[in-house]
Design a protein around this motif. Structure first.
Motif, mmCIF file in Angstrom:
data_model
loop_
_atom_site.group_PDB
_atom_site.id
_atom_site.type_symbol
_atom_site.label_atom_id
_atom_site.label_comp_id
_atom_site.label_asym_id
_atom_site.label_seq_id
_atom_site.Cartn_x
_atom_site.Cartn_y
_atom_site.Cartn_z
ATOM 1 N N LEU A 297 0.804 -1.217 0.000
ATOM 2 C CA LEU A 297 0.000 0.000 0.000
ATOM 3 C C LEU A 297 0.838 1.269 0.000
ATOM 4 N N ASP A 298 2.048 1.189 0.523
ATOM 5 C CA ASP A 298 2.878 2.367 0.751
ATOM 6 C C ASP A 298 3.774 2.640 -0.460
ATOM 7 N N PRO A 299 3.551 3.737 -1.193
ATOM 8 C CA PRO A 299 4.398 4.025 -2.361
ATOM 9 C C PRO A 299 5.872 4.179 -2.000
ATOM 10 N N GLY A 300 6.156 4.743 -0.819
ATOM 11 C CA GLY A 300 7.543 4.891 -0.406
ATOM 12 C C GLY A 300 8.228 3.556 -0.211
ATOM 13 N N ALA A 301 7.502 2.587 0.360
ATOM 14 C CA ALA A 301 8.063 1.254 0.546
ATOM 15 C C ALA A 301 8.312 0.576 -0.790
ATOM 16 N N VAL A 302 7.398 0.733 -1.714
ATOM 17 C CA VAL A 302 7.561 0.112 -3.034
ATOM 18 C C VAL A 302 8.771 0.716 -3.751
ATOM 19 N N GLU A 303 8.977 2.005 -3.606
ATOM 20 C CA GLU A 303 10.150 2.630 -4.228
ATOM 21 C C GLU A 303 11.440 2.115 -3.596
ATOM 22 N N ALA A 304 11.431 1.934 -2.271
ATOM 23 C CA ALA A 304 12.603 1.366 -1.603
ATOM 24 C C ALA A 304 12.853 -0.059 -2.076
ATOM 25 N N ALA A 305 11.784 -0.833 -2.242
ATOM 26 C CA ALA A 305 11.920 -2.201 -2.752
ATOM 27 C C ALA A 305 12.469 -2.192 -4.173
ATOM 28 N N ARG A 306 12.038 -1.239 -4.955
ATOM 29 C CA ARG A 306 12.517 -1.156 -6.338
ATOM 30 C C ARG A 306 14.034 -0.961 -6.371
ATOM 31 N N ARG B 274 12.816 -10.363 -13.137
ATOM 32 C CA ARG B 274 12.337 -11.413 -12.235
ATOM 33 C C ARG B 274 11.398 -10.852 -11.165
ATOM 34 N N VAL B 275 11.397 -9.525 -10.992
ATOM 35 C CA VAL B 275 10.577 -8.883 -9.974
ATOM 36 C C VAL B 275 9.647 -7.867 -10.621
ATOM 37 N N ARG B 276 8.370 -7.898 -10.213
ATOM 38 C CA ARG B 276 7.403 -6.888 -10.634
ATOM 39 C C ARG B 276 6.749 -6.319 -9.384
ATOM 40 N N LEU B 277 6.824 -5.000 -9.219
ATOM 41 C CA LEU B 277 6.336 -4.325 -8.025
ATOM 42 C C LEU B 277 5.156 -3.435 -8.360
ATOM 43 N N ALA B 278 4.231 -3.315 -7.408
ATOM 44 C CA ALA B 278 3.060 -2.470 -7.630
ATOM 45 C C ALA B 278 2.577 -1.904 -6.310
ATOM 46 N N VAL B 279 2.027 -0.701 -6.370
ATOM 47 C CA VAL B 279 1.335 -0.111 -5.226
ATOM 48 C C VAL B 279 -0.113 -0.572 -5.292
ATOM 49 N N GLY B 280 -0.613 -1.138 -4.196
ATOM 50 C CA GLY B 280 -1.991 -1.601 -4.205
ATOM 51 C C GLY B 280 -2.315 -2.432 -2.992
ATOM 52 N N SER B 281 -3.541 -2.914 -2.953
ATOM 53 C CA SER B 281 -4.068 -3.628 -1.799
ATOM 54 C C SER B 281 -3.990 -5.140 -1.976
ATOM 55 N N ALA B 282 -3.709 -5.833 -0.883
ATOM 56 C CA ALA B 282 -3.711 -7.291 -0.886
ATOM 57 C C ALA B 282 -5.108 -7.858 -1.072
ATOM 58 N N THR B 283 -6.138 -7.047 -0.900
ATOM 59 C CA THR B 283 -7.510 -7.519 -1.110
ATOM 60 C C THR B 283 -8.006 -7.247 -2.525
ATOM 61 N N ASP B 284 -7.167 -6.648 -3.386
ATOM 62 C CA ASP B 284 -7.546 -6.379 -4.774
ATOM 63 C C ASP B 284 -6.329 -6.589 -5.671
ATOM 64 N N LEU B 285 -5.912 -7.837 -5.796
ATOM 65 C CA LEU B 285 -4.726 -8.143 -6.586
ATOM 66 C C LEU B 285 -4.988 -8.057 -8.077
#
Length: 219
Positions: free
Chosen positions: A70-79, A88-99
């Motif tokens: 959910l956290d855009p900052g966390a996704v950017e850090a993961a990137r 091999r990795v695909r990252l996205a901002v979003g909810s675990a209840t709406d994949l």
């Protein structure tokens, strides 16, 4: 509603001791309970800064990992952390209840789904379990490492961290919910610290599959 981690919890999960625990205890235990996924297509819900994603690739042997947070900052850090893994990795901002919305994930997409302590952040945690089951292929595995209501009700947790405060699950609640969505942990689970933490692996089976009675392994 899903609750973002507050500053105190963000610091904790990115700390050296937390990463050592995840690398040398939690990941090996989950691998013993459910095996590795060599060459598999995996998903991580609530990937944070990508440390768990890297473990899924390196320790569990996944060929690819899709990861959502959910956290855009966390996704950017993961990137940044996972840049060397390329496609091999695909990252996205979003909810675990709406994949489907976050990753366009169709039914039966993944060989494995990993939850490193994120389901307890979801207000409608049953919807989170249902979504995990939806995207797993038959025979796919759900690896979960969760914090239960037993821990969340302790004064330290309530004072330091932000979590939904209604309908929290115990270890028994979560284990009972899994087969309602075709997920069967059987004996592949353990609790720790008086039921505060629950770790296990559940297999996705078809409708009507009968799970064996779970045997409690006290922690």
């Amino acid at each position: 509603m899903n609750v973002l981690m507050n500053k105190a919890e963000t610091v904790l999960i990115n700390s050296g001791p937390r990463r050592l625990l995840q690398r040398f205890y939690e990941a090996p235990l989950l691998a013993r309970l459910g095996g590795r996924v060599p060459g598999g297509r995996a998903l991580e819900i609530g990937c944070g800064s990508g440390y768990g994603t890297r473990l899924i690739l390196d320790r569990f042997g996944a060929a690819t990992v899709d990861a959502v947070d959910l956290d855009p900052g966390a996704v950017e850090a993961a990137r940044r952390r996972l840049e060397s893994y390329g496609e091999r990795v695909r990252l996205a901002v979003g909810s675990a209840t709406d994949l489907r919305g976050a990753l366009e994930a169709e039914d039966g997409t993944y060989d494995a789904v990993f939850d490193f302590a994120i389901i307890h952040h979801i207000e409608d945690w049953r919807a989170g379990i249902a979504e995990v089951a939806r995207v797993l292929r038959p025979g796919g595995r759900f690896y979960f490492d969760e914090v239960t209501a037993t821990a969340l009700n302790r004064p330290t947790y309530r004072r330091l961290f932000d979590h939904p405060d209604k309908d929290r699950f115990t270890a028994g609640d979560l284990l009972a919910e899994l087969p309602r969505h075709g997920l069967y942990a059987d004996e592949r689970w353990q609790t720790r610290i008086g039921g505060d933490y629950l770790l296990g692996v559940a297999e996705r089976r078809g409708a009507g599959a009968a799970g064996r009675a779970a045997v409690h392994r006290p922690g």
